[in-house]
Design a protein around this motif. Sequence first.
Motif, PDB file in Angstrom:
ATOM      1  N   VAL A 151      40.113  58.518  36.818  1.00  0.00           N
ATOM      2  CA  VAL A 151      39.513  58.982  37.789  1.00  0.00           C
ATOM      3  C   VAL A 151      37.779  58.910  37.547  1.00  0.00           C
ATOM      4  O   VAL A 151      37.394  59.437  36.771  1.00  0.00           O
ATOM      5  CB  VAL A 151      39.920  60.589  37.638  1.00  0.00           C
ATOM      6  N   THR A 152      37.306  58.660  38.551  1.00  0.00           N
ATOM      7  CA  THR A 152      35.630  58.540  38.420  1.00  0.00           C
ATOM      8  C   THR A 152      35.221  59.381  39.487  1.00  0.00           C
ATOM      9  O   THR A 152      35.549  59.662  40.560  1.00  0.00           O
ATOM     10  CB  THR A 152      35.335  57.169  38.730  1.00  0.00           C
ATOM     11  N   GLY A 153      33.813  59.511  39.400  1.00  0.00           N
ATOM     12  CA  GLY A 153      33.090  59.991  40.608  1.00  0.00           C
ATOM     13  C   GLY A 153      31.844  59.643  40.643  1.00  0.00           C
ATOM     14  O   GLY A 153      30.920  59.168  39.244  1.00  0.00           O
ATOM     15  N   HIS A 154      30.806  59.871  41.461  1.00  0.00           N
ATOM     16  CA  HIS A 154      29.683  59.225  41.527  1.00  0.00           C
ATOM     17  C   HIS A 154      28.977  60.083  42.777  1.00  0.00           C
ATOM     18  O   HIS A 154      29.404  60.565  43.557  1.00  0.00           O
ATOM     19  CB  HIS A 154      29.516  57.801  41.646  1.00  0.00           C
ATOM     20  N   ARG A 155      27.565  60.055  42.561  1.00  0.00           N
ATOM     21  CA  ARG A 155      26.917  60.755  43.582  1.00  0.00           C
ATOM     22  C   ARG A 155      27.044  59.950  45.235  1.00  0.00           C
ATOM     23  O   ARG A 155      27.429  58.884  45.115  1.00  0.00           O
ATOM     24  CB  ARG A 155      25.407  60.985  43.291  1.00  0.00           C
ATOM     25  N   SER A 156      26.773  60.843  46.014  1.00  0.00           N
ATOM     26  CA  SER A 156      27.095  60.356  47.360  1.00  0.00           C
ATOM     27  C   SER A 156      25.919  59.362  47.902  1.00  0.00           C
ATOM     28  O   SER A 156      26.165  58.433  48.618  1.00  0.00           O
ATOM     29  CB  SER A 156      27.169  61.545  48.627  1.00  0.00           C
TER      30      SER A 156
ATOM     31  N   GLY B 296      28.530  50.895  46.365  1.00  0.00           N
ATOM     32  CA  GLY B 296      29.107  49.719  45.781  1.00  0.00           C
ATOM     33  C   GLY B 296      29.472  49.999  44.593  1.00  0.00           C
ATOM     34  O   GLY B 296      29.854  48.974  43.586  1.00  0.00           O
ATOM     35  N   VAL B 297      30.263  51.061  44.375  1.00  0.00           N
ATOM     36  CA  VAL B 297      30.875  51.453  43.009  1.00  0.00           C
ATOM     37  C   VAL B 297      31.908  50.399  42.943  1.00  0.00           C
ATOM     38  O   VAL B 297      32.967  50.569  43.822  1.00  0.00           O
ATOM     39  CB  VAL B 297      30.985  52.795  42.971  1.00  0.00           C
ATOM     40  N   VAL B 298      32.387  49.709  41.706  1.00  0.00           N
ATOM     41  CA  VAL B 298      33.667  49.203  41.618  1.00  0.00           C
ATOM     42  C   VAL B 298      34.688  50.229  41.128  1.00  0.00           C
ATOM     43  O   VAL B 298      34.332  50.504  39.980  1.00  0.00           O
ATOM     44  CB  VAL B 298      33.259  47.799  40.654  1.00  0.00           C
ATOM     45  N   ALA B 299      35.800  50.643  41.815  1.00  0.00           N
ATOM     46  CA  ALA B 299      36.767  51.050  41.210  1.00  0.00           C
ATOM     47  C   ALA B 299      37.736  50.316  40.527  1.00  0.00           C
ATOM     48  O   ALA B 299      38.327  49.526  40.891  1.00  0.00           O
ATOM     49  CB  ALA B 299      37.603  51.630  42.385  1.00  0.00           C
ATOM     50  N   ASP B 300      37.525  50.700  39.104  1.00  0.00           N
ATOM     51  CA  ASP B 300      38.433  50.022  37.992  1.00  0.00           C
ATOM     52  C   ASP B 300      38.485  50.965  37.177  1.00  0.00           C
ATOM     53  O   ASP B 300      38.012  51.934  36.850  1.00  0.00           O
ATOM     54  CB  ASP B 300      37.700  48.830  37.438  1.00  0.00           C
ATOM     55  N   GLN B 301      39.550  50.502  35.991  1.00  0.00           N
ATOM     56  CA  GLN B 301      39.710  51.329  34.792  1.00  0.00           C
ATOM     57  C   GLN B 301      38.517  51.692  34.028  1.00  0.00           C
ATOM     58  O   GLN B 301      38.439  52.328  33.113  1.00  0.00           O
ATOM     59  CB  GLN B 301      40.918  51.140  34.041  1.00  0.00           C
ATOM     60  N   PHE B 302      37.839  50.456  33.963  1.00  0.00           N
ATOM     61  CA  PHE B 302      36.516  50.658  32.882  1.00  0.00           C
ATOM     62  C   PHE B 302      35.327  50.355  34.026  1.00  0.00           C
ATOM     63  O   PHE B 302      35.344  49.841  35.018  1.00  0.00           O
ATOM     64  CB  PHE B 302      36.434  49.228  32.313  1.00  0.00           C
ATOM     65  N   LEU B 303      34.403  51.380  33.650  1.00  0.00           N
ATOM     66  CA  LEU B 303      33.058  51.505  34.477  1.00  0.00           C
ATOM     67  C   LEU B 303      32.054  49.958  34.235  1.00  0.00           C
ATOM     68  O   LEU B 303      31.877  49.736  33.270  1.00  0.00           O
ATOM     69  CB  LEU B 303      32.424  52.631  34.093  1.00  0.00           C
ATOM     70  N   VAL B 304      32.119  49.463  35.357  1.00  0.00           N
ATOM     71  CA  VAL B 304      31.093  48.472  35.728  1.00  0.00           C
ATOM     72  C   VAL B 304      29.913  48.769  36.345  1.00  0.00           C
ATOM     73  O   VAL B 304      29.840  49.765  37.261  1.00  0.00           O
ATOM     74  CB  VAL B 304      31.807  47.187  35.775  1.00  0.00           C
ATOM     75  N   PHE B 305      28.762  48.117  36.156  1.00  0.00           N
ATOM     76  CA  PHE B 305      27.396  48.519  36.889  1.00  0.00           C
ATOM     77  C   PHE B 305      26.806  47.459  37.846  1.00  0.00           C
ATOM     78  O   PHE B 305      26.037  47.809  38.272  1.00  0.00           O
ATOM     79  CB  PHE B 305      26.598  49.082  35.648  1.00  0.00           C
ATOM     80  N   TRP B 306      27.556  46.457  37.988  1.00  0.00           N
ATOM     81  CA  TRP B 306      27.125  45.692  39.047  1.00  0.00           C
ATOM     82  C   TRP B 306      27.438  45.875  40.389  1.00  0.00           C
ATOM     83  O   TRP B 306      28.313  46.770  40.593  1.00  0.00           O
ATOM     84  CB  TRP B 306      27.781  44.362  38.652  1.00  0.00           C
TER      85      TRP B 306
END
Length: 142
Positions: free
Chosen positions: A118-123, A127-137
Amino acid sequence: MTDQLLRSIGMNVQVDSMDWNTLLARRNRSIPVSEGGWSIAWGVWSNLDLMSPIVNLDLDGRGTRGYIGWAESPEIERLRDAFAFETDPVKQQAIATTLQRLSNEEAFSIPLGDYKAVTGHRSNVRGVVADQFLVFWNMELA
């Protein structure tokens, strides 16, 4: 959980805890369990690891030249090569469908569980990549 599942279907289970380097050394040896070998190595893949037959190690059919488990299937390898060199997405999808069917028939891997990160980010972050590992590209501020 895996231990309980395997015992529930009547398998004799021995769970060994070890550091990562010991696991890697043991998992690379293809010897009987009675001599220090193994029969199941539990691991976790992310969507990025499984997204293509080219990089998906669960579809490695190269035998002793391939990934641990040493599954051998010339047909799987032929299909992986065909997928890699095919430029038509429709034909690639047909090849991938055949690969999936064949890998299920030959039991290349048997998933024993799943999880969802489960991930979250500001509105204003796009371009957030939804994956089990957080990636920043691919991310940008709106």
